[in-house]
Design an enzyme around this catalytic site. Structure first.
Site, PDB file in Angstrom:
ATOM      1  CE  LYS A  16      -1.697   1.871   3.990  1.00  0.00           C
ATOM      2  NZ  LYS A  16      -1.488   3.334   4.033  1.00  0.00           N
ATOM      3  CG  ASN A  17       2.602   2.636   3.577  1.00  0.00           C
ATOM      4  OD1 ASN A  17       1.407   2.883   3.460  1.00  0.00           O
ATOM      5  ND2 ASN A  17       3.203   2.512   4.752  1.00  0.00           N
ATOM      6  NE  ARG A  86       0.664  12.203   6.526  1.00  0.00           N
ATOM      7  CZ  ARG A  86       0.999  13.431   6.859  1.00  0.00           C
ATOM      8  NH1 ARG A  86       0.087  14.266   7.296  1.00  0.00           N
ATOM      9  NH2 ARG A  86       2.243  13.841   6.769  1.00  0.00           N
ATOM     10  CG  ASP A 110      -3.828   5.720   9.360  1.00  0.00           C
ATOM     11  OD1 ASP A 110      -4.926   5.293   8.986  1.00  0.00           O
ATOM     12  OD2 ASP A 110      -2.779   5.074   9.317  1.00  0.00           O
ATOM     13  CG  ASP A 299       3.606   1.433   9.529  1.00  0.00           C
ATOM     14  OD1 ASP A 299       2.586   1.922   9.047  1.00  0.00           O
ATOM     15  OD2 ASP A 299       4.735   1.946   9.395  1.00  0.00           O
ATOM     16  CB  VAL A 321       7.659   7.383  14.044  1.00  0.00           C
ATOM     17  CG1 VAL A 321       7.392   8.011  12.680  1.00  0.00           C
ATOM     18  CG2 VAL A 321       9.044   6.725  14.048  1.00  0.00           C
TER      19      VAL A 321
HETATM   20  C1  UD1 Z   1       4.531   6.858   5.938  1.00  0.00           C
HETATM   21  C2  UD1 Z   1       3.663   5.626   5.894  1.00  0.00           C
HETATM   22  C3  UD1 Z   1       3.304   5.177   7.305  1.00  0.00           C
HETATM   23  C4  UD1 Z   1       4.566   5.000   8.130  1.00  0.00           C
HETATM   24  C5  UD1 Z   1       5.405   6.266   8.098  1.00  0.00           C
HETATM   25  C6  UD1 Z   1       6.722   6.146   8.837  1.00  0.00           C
HETATM   26  C7  UD1 Z   1       2.443   5.915   3.822  1.00  0.00           C
HETATM   27  C8  UD1 Z   1       1.145   6.129   3.161  1.00  0.00           C
HETATM   28  N1  UD1 Z   1       2.453   5.935   5.169  1.00  0.00           N
HETATM   29  O1  UD1 Z   1       3.753   7.921   6.478  1.00  0.00           O
HETATM   30  O2  UD1 Z   1       2.601   3.930   7.220  1.00  0.00           O
HETATM   31  O3  UD1 Z   1       4.207   4.716   9.475  1.00  0.00           O
HETATM   32  O4  UD1 Z   1       5.693   6.601   6.723  1.00  0.00           O
HETATM   33  O5  UD1 Z   1       7.414   5.066   8.380  1.00  0.00           O
HETATM   34  O6  UD1 Z   1       3.451   5.697   3.176  1.00  0.00           O
HETATM   35  N2  UD1 Z   1       6.339  14.947   9.940  1.00  0.00           N
HETATM   36  C9  UD1 Z   1       6.438  16.281  10.190  1.00  0.00           C
HETATM   37  N3  UD1 Z   1       6.473  17.152   9.147  1.00  0.00           N
HETATM   38  C10 UD1 Z   1       6.405  16.739   7.853  1.00  0.00           C
HETATM   39  C11 UD1 Z   1       6.303  15.351   7.590  1.00  0.00           C
HETATM   40  C12 UD1 Z   1       6.276  14.472   8.665  1.00  0.00           C
HETATM   41  O7  UD1 Z   1       6.490  16.699  11.346  1.00  0.00           O
HETATM   42  O8  UD1 Z   1       6.435  17.579   6.939  1.00  0.00           O
HETATM   43  C13 UD1 Z   1       6.308  14.003  11.075  1.00  0.00           C
HETATM   44  C14 UD1 Z   1       4.970  13.289  11.159  1.00  0.00           C
HETATM   45  O9  UD1 Z   1       4.040  14.046  11.890  1.00  0.00           O
HETATM   46  C15 UD1 Z   1       5.363  12.015  11.881  1.00  0.00           C
HETATM   47  C16 UD1 Z   1       6.785  11.747  11.378  1.00  0.00           C
HETATM   48  O10 UD1 Z   1       7.253  12.988  10.866  1.00  0.00           O
HETATM   49  O11 UD1 Z   1       5.396  12.215  13.251  1.00  0.00           O
HETATM   50  C17 UD1 Z   1       6.886  10.666  10.305  1.00  0.00           C
HETATM   51  O12 UD1 Z   1       6.171  11.053   9.171  1.00  0.00           O
HETATM   52  P1  UD1 Z   1       6.484  10.500   7.722  1.00  0.00           P
HETATM   53  O13 UD1 Z   1       7.745   9.714   7.724  1.00  0.00           O
HETATM   54  O14 UD1 Z   1       6.361  11.636   6.771  1.00  0.00           O
HETATM   55  O15 UD1 Z   1       5.307   9.474   7.496  1.00  0.00           O
HETATM   56  P2  UD1 Z   1       4.240   9.436   6.338  1.00  0.00           P
HETATM   57  O16 UD1 Z   1       4.907   9.617   5.020  1.00  0.00           O
HETATM   58  O17 UD1 Z   1       3.085  10.276   6.674  1.00  0.00           O
END
Ligand code: UD1
Length: 420
Positions: A16-17, A86, A110, A299, A321
């Protein structure tokens, strides 16, 4: 109904991701893009609809998507769809690169913490975009195109790395993404972009370098296997003291997870097409700290808390995270788990068995984690709000049943009353 020991084999398909980002990447190349190993999950359907509303033709057959991308695509990602998913923020980079402007509704998905977009915004600004937010939309403008730059991410965000990678492939000059995320899904995205003609080096390391090119060509690409789904079955096997071959999976993407399961007492062996997990005893408690890849994946937090809840001993589980992952614990406690939290730490004291009860899925992995907990709970556990599970698990109930679990899917009561 708890009590069954899982045994047999199960097959995993594309992640999915990854696939959601590959669908966004297709927007970069006008023409016919084909993606295979596509899981039959709700999030893919939502993303397909989003891509359609940008003007693309999307046809799906089992395991495959064909995305026909027109020469001129729309630059606005629909609010109703984006707020349900998202990952749709990942169209921001490609749309900005293709159209010089992108309007993407602020995302939903989520409910697991604040999940800011500041790293996406700051990175795109570094590439020369003007960014603002208005009426629930994030708006990016680069009317004269993006220009390569060095972007240092404060945190190796998966989504920000992907967006910057997709934005930079058509930028003028060289982009360096430093402190980039290293997940297998980033490598998968980079491979698809390379097969479209993009010049990308270093994906899978902390420094990704991109030489911009003027245009990309459509491609065919197979999605990387879903390591989280594979790991879900591995955890379920250990919890139920079962014996399962998980086929189609790549054990090298689950190194730390499988290592910890061995630490719990499981036997894990690599197969030609996947891996084999077996467990003959009650699992031993295991301490876990979640971190960006190659650390222990966030996850898996619900699964490891559920596993420790029936393990021999006590464990400390630390989430680094997503701040909201622990919401799931209040549901697990309804099943009799002995868990105490303090900030981002949880102390889990194992019990011989949990005790079935009605619980609600609060997000996709929490939902799957509650189903796993139900497998080792006495009596009946009813997990509601399973639309969360449908977002990322294709035929979860059928797969668990094929391994011997006593689990059925029933319509929610409101569906019977209102016909929905
Ligand atoms: C993706 C995955 C999710 C996984 C996560 C971390 C998808 C659809 N989802 O989520 O399943 O758990 O990676 O491996 O691929 N953050 C900020 N600012 C930003 C971006 C992120 O503060 O601009 C923070 C987020 O709030 C979070 C952390 O960084 O606390 C990790 O986020 P990120 O690695 O970006 O995860 P996703 O891409 O949303």
């Amino acid at each position: 109904m708890g009590g069954a020991r899982l045994a047999g084999e199960v097959r995993v398909t594309g992640a999915k991701n990854s696939v959601l980002k590959l669908m966004a990447a297709a927007l970069l190349a006008p023409g016919r893009n084909t993606i295979s190993q596509v899981p039959a999950i709700l999030d893919v359907d939502i993303m397909a609809e989003l891509v359609r509303r940008l003007g693309c033709g999307v046809t799906s057959s089992p395991g495959q998507l064909v995305i026909e991308v027109p020469d001129v695509i729309g630059d606005e990602a629909d609010y109703d769809l984006v707020r349900r998913l998202r990952a749709s923020i990942s169209v921001l980079g490609p749309l900005l690169a293709r159209c010089g402007e992108a309007r993407v509704a602020l995302p939903g998905g989520d409910n697991i913490g604040s999940r800011g977009l500041d790293l996406h915004v700051a990175g795109l600004q570094k590439l020369g975009a003007q960014m603002e937010s208005e009426h629930g939309f994030l708006i990016a403008r680069a009317p004269h195109g993006l220009t390569g730059a060095t972007v240092w991410l404060d945190f190796p965000s998966v989504g920000a790395t992907e967006n910057l990678l997709m934005a930079s492939v058509l930028a003028k000059g060289t982009t360096v993404i430093d402190n980039a995320a290293r997940e297998p899904e980033i490598i998968d995205l980079a491979r698809m972009l390379q097969s479209m003609g993009a010049k990308v080096e270093g994906a899978g390391t902390s420094t990704i370098e991109v030489q911009g090119v003027p245009g990309l060509s459509p491609t065919s690409h197979a999605t990387v296997p879903d390591r989280i789904v594979a790991g879900t079955f591995a955890m379920a096997t250990v919890m139920t003291r079962g014996d399962v071959e998980i086929l189609g999976a790549r054990p090298e993407h689950l190194e730390i997870v499988l290592d910890r399961l061995v630490g719990c007492g499981a036997a894990v062996s690599v197969l030609d097409d996947g891996f084999h997990v077996s467990m003959g005893e009650r699992p031993k408690a295991v301490d876990i700290v979640t971190l960006p890849y190659p650390g222990f994946p966030t996850d898996f937090l619900p699964f490891i808390v559920a596993l420790n809840a029936v393990a021999d001993g006590a464990a400390m589980v630390t989430e680094n995270v997503f701040e909201g992952r622990f919401k799931f614990i209040q549901e697990l406690v309804r099943l009799g788990a002995d868990v105490r939290t303090d900030g981002h730490h949880a102390i889990v004291r194992g019990r011989e068995r949990l005790s079935g009860a009605p619980v609600d899925a609060t997000d996709i992995r929490a939902g799957a984690g509650l189903v796993l907990a139900g497998l080792v709970a006495d009596g009946l556990t009813t997990v509601s709000e399973i639309h969360h599970i449908d977002r990322g698990y294709a035929g979860f109930v059928e797969q668990l049943r094929s391994l011997g679990a006593d689990v059925v899917r029933e319509p929610a009561p409101y569906a019977e009353t209102f016909g929905g």
